[in-house]
Design an enzyme around this catalytic site. Sequence first.
Site, PDB file in Angstrom:
ATOM      1  N   ARG A 106       0.814  -1.223   0.000  1.00 36.62           N
ATOM      2  CA  ARG A 106       0.000   0.000   0.000  1.00 36.62           C
ATOM      3  C   ARG A 106       0.843   1.266   0.000  1.00 36.62           C
ATOM      4  O   ARG A 106       0.565   2.203  -0.757  1.00 36.62           O
ATOM      5  CB  ARG A 106      -0.955  -0.008   1.202  1.00 36.62           C
ATOM      6  CG  ARG A 106      -1.812   1.247   1.362  1.00 36.62           C
ATOM      7  CD  ARG A 106      -2.382   1.789   0.065  1.00 36.62           C
ATOM      8  NE  ARG A 106      -3.082   0.791  -0.725  1.00 36.62           N
ATOM      9  CZ  ARG A 106      -3.309   0.902  -2.024  1.00 36.62           C
ATOM     10  NH1 ARG A 106      -2.876   1.959  -2.700  1.00 36.62           N
ATOM     11  NH2 ARG A 106      -3.964  -0.039  -2.673  1.00 36.62           N
ATOM     12  N   LYS A 141       1.600  24.966  -4.712  1.00 32.90           N
ATOM     13  CA  LYS A 141       0.347  24.382  -4.240  1.00 32.90           C
ATOM     14  C   LYS A 141       0.436  22.868  -4.341  1.00 32.90           C
ATOM     15  O   LYS A 141      -0.224  22.222  -5.157  1.00 32.90           O
ATOM     16  CB  LYS A 141      -0.817  24.938  -5.049  1.00 32.90           C
ATOM     17  CG  LYS A 141      -0.983  26.450  -4.882  1.00 32.90           C
ATOM     18  CD  LYS A 141      -2.029  27.014  -5.815  1.00 32.90           C
ATOM     19  CE  LYS A 141      -2.121  28.535  -5.667  1.00 32.90           C
ATOM     20  NZ  LYS A 141      -3.097  29.140  -6.594  1.00 32.90           N
ATOM     21  N   LYS A 173       4.324  39.381  -4.389  1.00 36.56           N
ATOM     22  CA  LYS A 173       2.893  39.332  -4.715  1.00 36.56           C
ATOM     23  C   LYS A 173       2.154  40.493  -4.054  1.00 36.56           C
ATOM     24  O   LYS A 173       2.767  41.370  -3.435  1.00 36.56           O
ATOM     25  CB  LYS A 173       2.316  37.984  -4.299  1.00 36.56           C
ATOM     26  CG  LYS A 173       3.082  36.781  -4.903  1.00 36.56           C
ATOM     27  CD  LYS A 173       2.384  35.472  -4.676  1.00 36.56           C
ATOM     28  CE  LYS A 173       1.257  35.285  -5.652  1.00 36.56           C
ATOM     29  NZ  LYS A 173       0.674  33.921  -5.574  1.00 36.56           N
ATOM     30  N   GLU A 202       4.272  40.072  -9.187  1.00 42.90           N
ATOM     31  CA  GLU A 202       2.891  39.846  -9.616  1.00 42.90           C
ATOM     32  C   GLU A 202       2.184  41.182  -9.823  1.00 42.90           C
ATOM     33  O   GLU A 202       2.312  42.088  -8.982  1.00 42.90           O
ATOM     34  CB  GLU A 202       2.154  39.038  -8.549  1.00 42.90           C
ATOM     35  CG  GLU A 202       0.677  38.814  -8.846  1.00 42.90           C
ATOM     36  CD  GLU A 202      -0.056  38.222  -7.657  1.00 42.90           C
ATOM     37  OE1 GLU A 202      -0.453  37.050  -7.749  1.00 42.90           O
ATOM     38  OE2 GLU A 202      -0.233  38.928  -6.645  1.00 42.90           O
ATOM     39  N   ASP A 223      -1.598  38.316 -13.121  1.00 46.61           N
ATOM     40  CA  ASP A 223      -2.540  37.599 -12.270  1.00 46.61           C
ATOM     41  C   ASP A 223      -3.970  37.757 -12.785  1.00 46.61           C
ATOM     42  O   ASP A 223      -4.526  38.851 -12.792  1.00 46.61           O
ATOM     43  CB  ASP A 223      -2.448  38.124 -10.833  1.00 46.61           C
ATOM     44  CG  ASP A 223      -3.366  37.383  -9.881  1.00 46.61           C
ATOM     45  OD1 ASP A 223      -3.465  36.141 -10.003  1.00 46.61           O
ATOM     46  OD2 ASP A 223      -4.003  38.027  -9.036  1.00 46.61           O
TER      47      ASP A 223
END
Length: 287
Positions: A106, A141, A173, A202, A223
Site C-alpha cells: 500500500r 500548491k 505578490k 505579480e 494575475d
Amino acid sequence: MFTSDVPYASVLRDHLTRTVRFAIEEDLGSGDITAQLIPADQQATAQVITREAGVLAGREWFEEVFRHIDPTLQLTWLKQDGDDLKENDPLVDISGNTRSILTAERTALNFLQTLSGTATMARQYAMAVEGKDIVILDTRKTIPGLRLAQKYAVHVGGCRNHRLGLHDMFLIKENHIAGCGGIANAVQKAKEIAPDKRIEVEVETLEQLQEALAQPVDVIMLDNFDGQRTTEAVKLSAHRIKLESSGNMDLDKIGEVIMDHPDFVSVGKLTKHVTALDLSLRLKTDR
C-alpha cells in the site's frame, strides 16, 4: 527518466528517503499484524498493473519502500518514468517473501499512483502548448510533505518547475507590495537582501505592469489577466521582460491566453487537483 535527471537531484534523493521512511512508519506502526496470518517463509510473485491510461512516475519511491521493508525482494520494471501507459499495462514484477510484498504494497502504491497522477496531469498541459514557445510551470500548491516528489513528477510529465520553495527566488505578490509600499520599494529591498536571486513581481492591472516594467526584475506575473489584457500586456512588454500568466488556469483558460504568447503559464492544478492513477497489485503465491 530518473531523479538524477533534475537540477535538484541531490536534495530530491534525500527528500525521497525521508518521505518514504516517514510513510512506512506511519503505516507500519508496531508491525503488520495481518501479514502474520501468512507462513513466514512463503514466497510469491506479484505484478502491478494500471487500470487506466496515464503516465508513469515514481519508480524510485516505489523501489525505496520495498527496499526498506525487505532488501531481498526482487523488482523487474516493465515501464520507465515518463512512459505513456494504456489500460491494463503491466508496470513491474515483484518476487520474494509474501509477507514483505504485502506489507510494502500500500505505501509503495500510494507513492506510485500519486506521482503518476501528477505526471499524467502535467502531460495533458504540456500537450496543450506543444509547438508553441510557451513553458507550463507548476506552483507551490503541492501536497504537504511531497513538494519535491510532485515537482519531479511534473518534470516527468513534460512541464517545468517554478521555484522549489520560499528560499530560491523572490516572488513579490499583492501582499508583499502592500507591505512594502509599492512595487519599486519591494524590488529595491529584494536587491539589497539577495542581489543574486531572481525576482518575479505579480501585477493585477496594466498600470502595475507598467510600473513593474520599469524595475530590474526577471519575470512579471500577470494575475488573472484574460485574453484581451494578456494581448495588451505582451504589447506593452515588447519582450523586454518575460511574462507569466497565472490565476485559476485550466486547459480552457490556457487556450485563451496562449494565443498571445506569454513566456510562461503557471498552473496550480498540476499538483493540487491531481487524481491518483488507478493501480493494482496482483499476487500469486508459491505453494
